[in-house]
Design an enzyme around this catalytic site. Structure first.
Site, PDB file in Angstrom:
ATOM      1  CG  ASN A   1       1.597  -3.933   4.416  1.00 53.26           C
ATOM      2  OD1 ASN A   1       1.502  -3.558   5.576  1.00 53.26           O
ATOM      3  ND2 ASN A   1       0.772  -3.562   3.477  1.00 53.26           N
TER       4      ASN A   1
ATOM      5  NE  ARG B   1      -1.294   3.758   5.550  1.00 53.56           N
ATOM      6  CZ  ARG B   1      -2.006   2.665   5.740  1.00 53.56           C
ATOM      7  NH1 ARG B   1      -2.417   2.333   6.965  1.00 53.56           N
ATOM      8  NH2 ARG B   1      -2.287   1.862   4.735  1.00 53.56           N
ATOM      9  CG  ASP B   2      -0.033  -0.718   6.577  1.00 54.88           C
ATOM     10  OD1 ASP B   2      -0.456  -0.685   7.741  1.00 54.88           O
ATOM     11  OD2 ASP B   2      -0.452  -1.531   5.736  1.00 54.88           O
TER      12      ASP B   2
ATOM     13  CB  CYS C   1      -4.067  -3.004  10.737  1.00 51.15           C
ATOM     14  SG  CYS C   1      -5.422  -1.859  11.025  1.00 51.15           S
TER      15      CYS C   1
ATOM     16  CG  HIS D   1      -1.418  -7.119   6.055  1.00 52.77           C
ATOM     17  ND1 HIS D   1      -0.989  -6.526   7.222  1.00 52.77           N
ATOM     18  CD2 HIS D   1      -1.979  -6.120   5.327  1.00 52.77           C
ATOM     19  CE1 HIS D   1      -1.277  -5.238   7.200  1.00 52.77           C
ATOM     20  NE2 HIS D   1      -1.883  -4.966   6.066  1.00 52.77           N
TER      21      HIS D   1
END
Length: 311
Positions: free
Chosen positions: A250, A15-16, A241, A210
């Protein structure tokens, strides 16, 4: 495994890590990498999000990826949702673990989900009231430490938002997110200590770090010292992001696994199986990778890898 000597790593790369990649990754590739992450021992994976396909086109196939998760017995897929509507959509698609995200700061929340934080809080409360039984909930508190638009966030603002949110679902997992990567270990310890004191009934706190300034592992270790046992990480250090200018990926999953295992803290993840997946993820076209461990391990000569003494 004793709880004090083990941690749970939540893999958020699908996802991220993927959301900022412009070239669309084939759904088959996402499912194959998910299988490999599962085979390496990761059991809780954030497989996508139910968001506007216009805002985040990379994740428009989350329904298909979620459906494929049924083939992996023991996998706990979680999906991110930013609103009541998207939460309902996720449940209708079969999701049983939701991550509701909202920001402490108005500037970031409006940039991210086009709402004031209190409007998002109201949506969260309505979603909680409408959920069927058996749905696990996590709250991702973005900009808990720092905001890309307004800078360091006063601790009082993060606590005030949690004052509003926690009563709606006291058993929800609370994840404090260092959205910009500008938190430091002392900041992490201080905020966590305040949250744990103020909300003693919260079942579990988590950290989403992060590595923008190279402090991802240090911040994770600081959180561990304060009692956190759930940590987000992204394979290959992918991330950044799209709604937080300047934020990079991350903390890399392989780096976090290496650190904790080196400390004698079990993760349940096979690092040897994880590293090849991390290398592939880091090479995805359009990705922004980070981390160090995969290159360090791959570069080791066979004698060192086998533990032979150095000359």
């Amino acid at each position: 495994m004793q709880a004090a000597r083990s941690v749970e790593i939540v893999e958020v790369g699908p996802r991220d890590g993927y959301q900022g990649i412009a070239p669309f990754l084939p759904t088959e590739t996402k499912i194959r990498l998910l299988q490999q992450l599962f085979d390496a021992g990761l059991r809780r994976i954030e497989i996508g999000s139910f968001v506007s396909s216009t805002a985040v086109p990379q994740l428009r196939d989350t329904r298909e990826v979620l459906a494929a998760c049924a083939r992996l017995n023991g996998l706990e897929p979680q999906v991110l949702v930013p609103s009541e509507r998207r939460g309902r959509d996720a449940v209708d698609a079969g999701a049983r673990r939701l991550v509701f995200v909202l920001s402490v700061t108005e500037a970031h929340n409006r940039n991210n989900v086009r709402r004031h934080p209190l409007e998002s809080a109201q949506e969260y409360e309505r979603l909680i009231a409408a959920l069927p039984s058996g749905i696990a909930i996590r709250l991702d508190i973005a900009t808990a430490f720092d905001c890309p638009f307004t800078g360091r966030v006063p601790q009082s603002e993060t606590l005030a938002l949690l004052d509003r949110l926690v009563p709606a679902r006291p058993d929800a997992e609370i994840c404090l997110c260092d959205t910009t990567g500008r938190a430091d270990p002392q900041h992490v310890e201080t905020l966590l200590a305040s949250c744990m004191t103020r909300f003693p009934a919260v079942a579990a706190f988590a950290l989403h770090a992060h590595d923008t300034y190279g402090l991802g592992l240090a911040n994770a270790h600081a959180a561990f010292r304060k009692g956190v046992r759930i940590f987000d990480a992204s394979i290959g250090g992918l991330g950044g992001c799209p709604f937080a200018p300047g934020a990079t990926g991350n903390v890399a999953t392989e780096d976090l696994v290496w650190m904790f295992e080196r400390m004698g803290i079990a993760t349940g993840v096979d690092l040897d199986a994880l590293v090849p997946v991390a290398r592939e993820a880091a090479s995805l076209p359009g990705g922004l990778p980070g981390g160090r461990v995969r290159d360090a391990i791959t570069a080791r000569p066979p004698a060192c890898a086998a533990g032979a003494p150095a000359s």
